[in-house]
Scaffold this motif. Structure first.
Motif, short mmCIF file in Angstrom:
data_model
loop_
_atom_site.label_atom_id
_atom_site.label_comp_id
_atom_site.label_asym_id
_atom_site.label_seq_id
_atom_site.Cartn_x
_atom_site.Cartn_y
_atom_site.Cartn_z
N GLN A 160 0.79 -1.19 0.02
CA GLN A 160 0.07 -0.12 -0.02
C GLN A 160 0.89 1.14 -0.05
N LYS A 161 2.03 1.22 0.69
CA LYS A 161 2.81 2.27 0.75
C LYS A 161 3.64 2.66 -0.45
N LEU A 163 2.20 2.16 -3.60
CA LEU A 163 1.32 2.84 -4.68
C LEU A 163 1.26 4.17 -4.41
N SER A 164 0.77 4.91 -5.69
CA SER A 164 0.70 6.24 -5.82
C SER A 164 -0.32 6.91 -4.83
N GLU A 165 -1.37 6.17 -4.64
CA GLU A 165 -2.52 6.51 -3.60
C GLU A 165 -3.01 5.00 -2.87
N ASN A 166 -3.95 5.22 -2.02
CA ASN A 166 -4.39 4.10 -1.24
C ASN A 166 -5.35 3.25 -2.08
N SER A 167 -5.00 2.07 -1.96
CA SER A 167 -5.88 0.65 -2.80
C SER A 167 -6.89 0.45 -2.07
N ALA A 168 -8.32 0.58 -2.46
CA ALA A 168 -9.48 0.11 -1.67
C ALA A 168 -9.36 -1.37 -1.25
N SER A 169 -9.00 -2.23 -2.25
CA SER A 169 -9.07 -3.64 -2.14
C SER A 169 -7.87 -3.86 -1.03
N LEU A 170 -6.96 -3.58 -1.26
CA LEU A 170 -5.54 -3.79 -0.17
C LEU A 170 -5.85 -3.39 1.18
N GLN A 171 -6.62 -2.24 1.14
CA GLN A 171 -7.11 -1.48 2.50
C GLN A 171 -8.15 -2.54 3.10
N ASP A 172 -9.07 -3.05 2.32
CA ASP A 172 -10.21 -3.99 3.04
C ASP A 172 -9.33 -5.14 3.65
N SER A 173 -8.48 -5.74 2.77
CA SER A 173 -7.79 -7.32 3.01
C SER A 173 -6.94 -6.77 4.28
N ILE A 174 -6.27 -5.44 4.47
CA ILE A 174 -5.52 -5.34 5.73
C ILE A 174 -6.32 -5.16 6.72
N THR A 202 -0.22 2.78 13.25
CA THR A 202 0.54 3.52 11.73
C THR A 202 -0.37 3.20 10.63
N ILE A 203 -0.68 1.90 10.39
CA ILE A 203 -1.78 1.60 9.45
C ILE A 203 -3.04 2.45 9.23
N TYR A 204 -3.62 2.65 10.36
CA TYR A 204 -4.89 3.42 10.26
C TYR A 204 -4.55 5.00 9.93
N THR A 205 -3.51 5.22 10.44
CA THR A 205 -2.98 6.62 10.34
C THR A 205 -2.81 6.79 8.71
N GLN A 206 -2.27 5.87 7.98
CA GLN A 206 -2.03 6.04 6.58
C GLN A 206 -3.58 5.90 6.00
N HIS A 207 -4.32 5.12 6.38
CA HIS A 207 -5.68 5.06 5.90
C HIS A 207 -6.59 6.19 6.32
N GLY A 208 -6.28 7.17 6.86
CA GLY A 208 -6.74 8.48 7.26
C GLY A 208 -7.80 8.12 8.64
N SER A 209 -7.64 7.24 9.27
CA SER A 209 -8.46 6.85 10.52
C SER A 209 -7.63 7.14 11.86
N ILE A 345 -2.09 13.63 14.55
CA ILE A 345 -2.87 14.85 14.71
C ILE A 345 -2.48 15.58 13.51
N THR A 346 -1.31 15.68 12.72
CA THR A 346 -1.07 16.49 11.77
C THR A 346 -1.84 16.06 10.40
N ASN A 347 -2.09 14.65 10.58
CA ASN A 347 -2.75 14.04 9.41
C ASN A 347 -4.05 14.56 9.24
N THR A 348 -4.66 15.10 10.15
CA THR A 348 -6.17 15.72 10.26
C THR A 348 -6.09 17.12 9.72
N THR A 349 -5.30 17.98 10.63
CA THR A 349 -5.24 19.34 10.11
C THR A 349 -3.76 19.82 9.93
#
Length: 933
Positions: A160-161, A163-174, A202-209, A345-349
């Protein structure tokens, strides 16, 4: 040779990879499919189950491959052996053309959902091997041990890292694998649990959660016994500061302040083989600030804070006793927790000034804590560089530190792969020069130390780090420097975007078309022709012959070309060549149709995008807005609910959800909307039988949504106005919420709108409810002439303060608002204040009376009513005792004189018009009644 080489050079690996295979077989299948086929064949031949004994050796092979890949692309030091010689047959590894072809196919096979990896990844075969092994049932079946399933999550996350952008199928699998692994976490020891939880964060931060990430970090801190708190301490930040002021600082203390390990280090999957030996004290170079005003570090006061002033519920006594300038060394995993908090924190704002001030102390604590791990210290320098890039006094160090980190990574990773990868010498400058002197071997850290926590840190690859440096130069106006970096990395999409951002769309368009098309008149072999940015002879219009094969990132390039040319056909092409998996193509198409006003096609495009990637918040939000315009209320509710599921801190989604809910018919249930989620979403009707019988259930749900929106975005007067409007529709209204909303509207709009920001009808209803629900009397307890209302609490006190402290100072021309304050004062038994309000109401009405306008008749009637009200108020209140005064002081002992004066002034102005009316007679009669002593 190191241990990684020995593992990958074992007879088992040679047998597994079938190094006797001829070149054509691998070329036809692709190397990753070849490895999968070899694994399948190996399992089929295992009649006696002998391979089960070798599965752990195969697992170690995957670990070694991933570690070697990360070492050669992220951490360093460089590999001193060629991976191609170990993993490819000799006829491929010794043939540059065959090697290039196999690697190009490998790059294409790593694309997921139309998202491509970097086209010049060094030693990509190492990652391909790890990817194949840890995603095959031979190693990771249902009954596979915890560490193997963890390894699959790790390798998929690194995929996932890449790739140029997050992949939905990889994200679901993870996420699915993480949920299953967490159920088995209780069987692991403390060290494994802590590492797993930090990696989850770290994974959830990468995915925006970000909220979920912080929850995992909290649990990880509990596992390690780590205590930390962002607080304030007195200190000086500048060289000329004389007085100590409160400064942000992170007080942190590991479970063992002496720096002893938590326990025995366990293998945690990839990069977890490092033994728990004493780590070297070597660290990357941290640049000094060298500013003429700011200190290198905050000089905290040595004065011990008063224990009585500390809130023991907010900070522990052990943390409160720490000296901010001399805190104990942190355990490596605890340092990672602090850095992960800063990223979440910085991932949000990321661009908010307060957010940067809040996150900088986390990185500072890690740097000042003298972390003994090389990679952790490198990551802390990177985090600090990102935060400091927005301040004028720290931006110079930010850029130079980032440049130093880039040079460090390039020197530590590129030099060892130059001879192995002739096609990717783009990151090297002859001898791999660097901004700082290259460290001696004794000053550097071994590979085992650098890789030990790499999965928890998820540090960027060297090409992404260089791209970040280029982006930093773009933000500073260094276009030429940024372009040199992007062109050297052959990141043509970024090159084009860089030109487009500087109003050179023509140049950007040509760059993109060169990657996708060849000149029809060039006579070149399309499959072998190599685009050149320096070739300026060919016109853009002649680039019409599509290349075959297309580059791996062709879907993205087609979308960028569509943006530049405003051509929806390019988005369709990107969607087509990605086998309808590139969600961005449909998002771009939806945006195009929306701008063209074709809402139906825009809705269809966004819906297609979401069928590929259902976790994109902005797409759900856009779809909801389109459905609002199409008056598809149920669809809009569903879209905004899904947006909130993904990001529940988006105030606009909550606000728009409320707008859609208000339009639903009373018979519509929330859980019956189209394309409903399989998971229960916020504000679902399911399980709310009592609410279903309520005809106002949608209004109540809308009210709850707006209440959440207002809490998230307190400065939006639009949201507060909607909140107020919906609140008064409820029966009975939530009176305290109504007061809060009106108070907030006044705070936001008073300076620009004055009394217009007050909803007169709402306030009249509040005052009427107050008068009907509370007894009058006890004037000295209810309020005094200074507006103090110490005798009441809750709703009553809030309303009185709103009227007297917020609304009354704003009133200028509104008679109704003056009368409202008069009625409230009467109920509070404050006759003097009430009479003053009646007088102001009469003057406001009189000032608006214009006899020359067509509305003069209506205005005259209002003047008559106001005058009669004033006279009645004089008559009823004039003889009353004034509040807060002596026993013999009345409100207005000359009330008759004032009444006659008011009536005569009105009659005099009316006589000037030469007209008499019914109202005129009424005032004359009242004047006669007022004659006498």
């Amino acid at each position: 040779m190191d241990g990684l080489y020995e593992t990958l050079n074992s007879p088992t690996v040679k047998l597994l990879l079938g190094l006797h295979t001829v070149d054509s077989q691998i070329t036809e299948l692709g190397w990753m499919r070849h490895v999968d086929a070899r694994l399948d064949l190996w399992v089929r031949k295992d009649h006696e189950g002998n391979l089960r004994d070798q599965s752990e050796e195969v697992y170690k092979t995957g670990i070694a491959a991933l570690d070697a890949f990360l070492q050669s692309n992220i951490t360093g030091p460089p590999l001193n052996w060629n991976p191609a010689d170990l993993l490819f047959p000799q006829d491929i590894s010794t043939n540059p053309a065959s090697l290039k072809s196999v690697r190009r196919k490998l790059i294409e096979d790593l694309s997921v959902d139309g998202e491509a990896v970097y086209q010049l990844i060094p030693n990509v075969e190492l990652f391909g091997l790890a990817k194949c092994l840890f995603n095959h049932a031979f190693l990771v079946g249902q009954d596979a041990p915890f560490h193997r399933r963890w390894a699959r999550v790790t390798v998929n996350f690194w995929h996932q890292k890449l790739l140029s952008e997050n992949s939905a199928s990889l994200q679901d699998s993870i996420h699915q694998d993480l949920n299953k692994l967490e159920k088995s976490l209780r069987d692991c020891d403390q060290e494994e649990r802590a590492r797993f939880l930090v990696q989850c964060a770290t994974i959830y931060t990468q995915h925006g959660s970000d909220q979920k990430a912080r929850e995992y970090l909290r649990r990880a801190a509990e596992e390690t016994g780590f205590e930390f708190k962002l607080t304030g301490r007195l200190g000086k930040r500048t060289k000329f500061q004389e007085k100590d002021l409160s400064q942000l600082v992170v007080l942190a203390k590991s479970a063992d302040a002496n720096g002893a390990a938590h326990g025995k280090t366990q293998t945690d999957g990839p990069a977890g083989q490092a033994s728990d030996t004493a780590e070297m004290a070597s660290q990357p170079q941290a640049l000094d600030l060298n500013d003429d005003t700011l200190l290198e570090a905050t000089a905290f006061s040595k004065q011990v804070p008063n224990p009585s002033l500390l809130d023991e519920t907010d900070i522990s006594s052990s943390l409160a006793a720490l000296d901010p300038s001399d805190q104990p060394t942190l355990q490596p995993l605890d340092s990672i927790i602090l850095l992960a908090y800063a990223l979440s924190i910085t991932n949000t704002t990321p661009t908010d000034g307060l957010t940067r001030e809040e996150t900088l102390p986390y990185a500072t604590r890690v740097l000042q804590g003298t972390s003994s791990n090389w990679q952790i210290y490198t990551q802390a320098l990177l985090v600090r560089s990102r935060i400091e890039g927005y301040r004028s006094r720290t931006i110079e160090r930010s850029v130079l530190q980032l440049q130093a980190l880039v040079d460090q990574v390039v020197v530590e990773t590129a030099s060892g792969t130059l001879k192995n990868n002739p096609s990717i010498q783009v990151t090297d400058h002859g001898g791999s020069t660097s901004f700082l002197p290259r460290p001696k071997p004794s000053e550097s850290a071994p590979a085992a130390e650098r890789l030990k926590y790499i999965n928890q840190l998820a540090s960027p690859t060297r090409w992404k780090l260089e791209a970040e440096l280029a982006n930093r130069w773009v933000s500073l106006g260094g276009l030429r420097t940024a372009l040199e970096i992007y062109e050297r990395l052959q990141m043509w999409a970024e090159v084009a975007l860089c030109w487009a951002a500087n109003d050179r769309e023509d140049r950007a368009r040509k760059i993109i078309r060169r990657q996708l098309y060849a000149s029809a008149t060039s006579g070149m072999n399309i499959a072998e022709s190599k685009p050149s940015i320096d070739d300026e002879d060919v016109s853009v219009d002649n680039l019409t012959l599509e290349r075959n094969p297309l580059p791996a990132d062709a879907p993205r390039l087609f979308c960028i070309l569509g943006d530049l040319e405003q051509s929806p056909s390019m988005y369709d092409k990107a969607w087509e060549i990605s086998d309808q998996r590139y969600a961005r193509a449909q998002r771009s198409l939806g945006k195009h149709y929306f701008n063209q006003g074709d809402l139906r096609k825009a809705e269809e495009a966004y819906a297609k995008s979401l069928r590929v990637n259902a976790l994109n918040h902005s797409t759900w939000f856009s779809l909801g807005c389109i459905r609002l315009q199409l008056q598809d209320w149920t669809g809009a509710v569903d879209a905004f609910r899904r947006a909130i599921q993904i990001e529940d801190t988006d105030a606009e989604s909550w606000s728009n959800l409320a707008a859609a809910l208000l339009q639903l018919s009373p018979n519509t249930t929330i859980n019956s909307v189209k394309e409903g989620s399989t998971k229960q979403a916020p504000l679902d009707d399911e399980g709310m039988d009592d609410v279903k019988m309520d005809p106002q259930r949608h209004v109540r749900l809308a009210f709850a949504a707006l209440k959440r929106a207002a809490a998230l975005k307190r400065d939006s007067h639009r949201i507060w106005q909607n909140f107020l409007n919906v609140a008064v529709k409820l029966s009975p209204p939530p009176y305290m919420d109504v007061i809060i909303a009106q108070t907030r509207l006044i705070d936001l709009l008073a300076k620009s709108q004055g009394e217009e920001c007050v909803d007169t009808e709402v306030m009249e209803g509040l005052v009427a409810h107050f008068i009907a629900s509370t007894p009058s009397g006890g004037g000295e307890l209810l309020g005094d002439e200074d507006g103090e209302t110490t005798g009441r609490r809750g709703f009553e006190n809030m309303l009185i303060e709103l009227v007297e402290k917020k609304i009354a100072p704003l009133i200028t021309t509104s008679r109704r608002l003056h009368l409202l304050t008069a009625k409230l004062s009467l109920h509070l038994q404050r006759p003097y204040a009430a009479l003053q309000a009646y007088e102001k109401a009469w003057r406001a009405c009189l000032n608006k009376w214009d006899t020359s306008t067509q509305q003069s008749g209506e205005q005259w009637k209002e003047v008559v009513d106001a005058t009669v009200e004033l006279v009645d108020a004089y008559e009823s209140l004039g003889e009353k005792q004034k509040e807060g005064r002596g026993e013999h002081e009345v409100v207005a002992k000359d009330w008759k004189f004032k009444s006659r004066t008011a009536v005569r002034s009105v009659l005099g102005r009316r006589r000037e018009t030469g007209e008499e009316s019914e109202g005129y007679q009424v005032l004359e009669e009242r004047l006669v009644e007022l004659k006498g002593p």
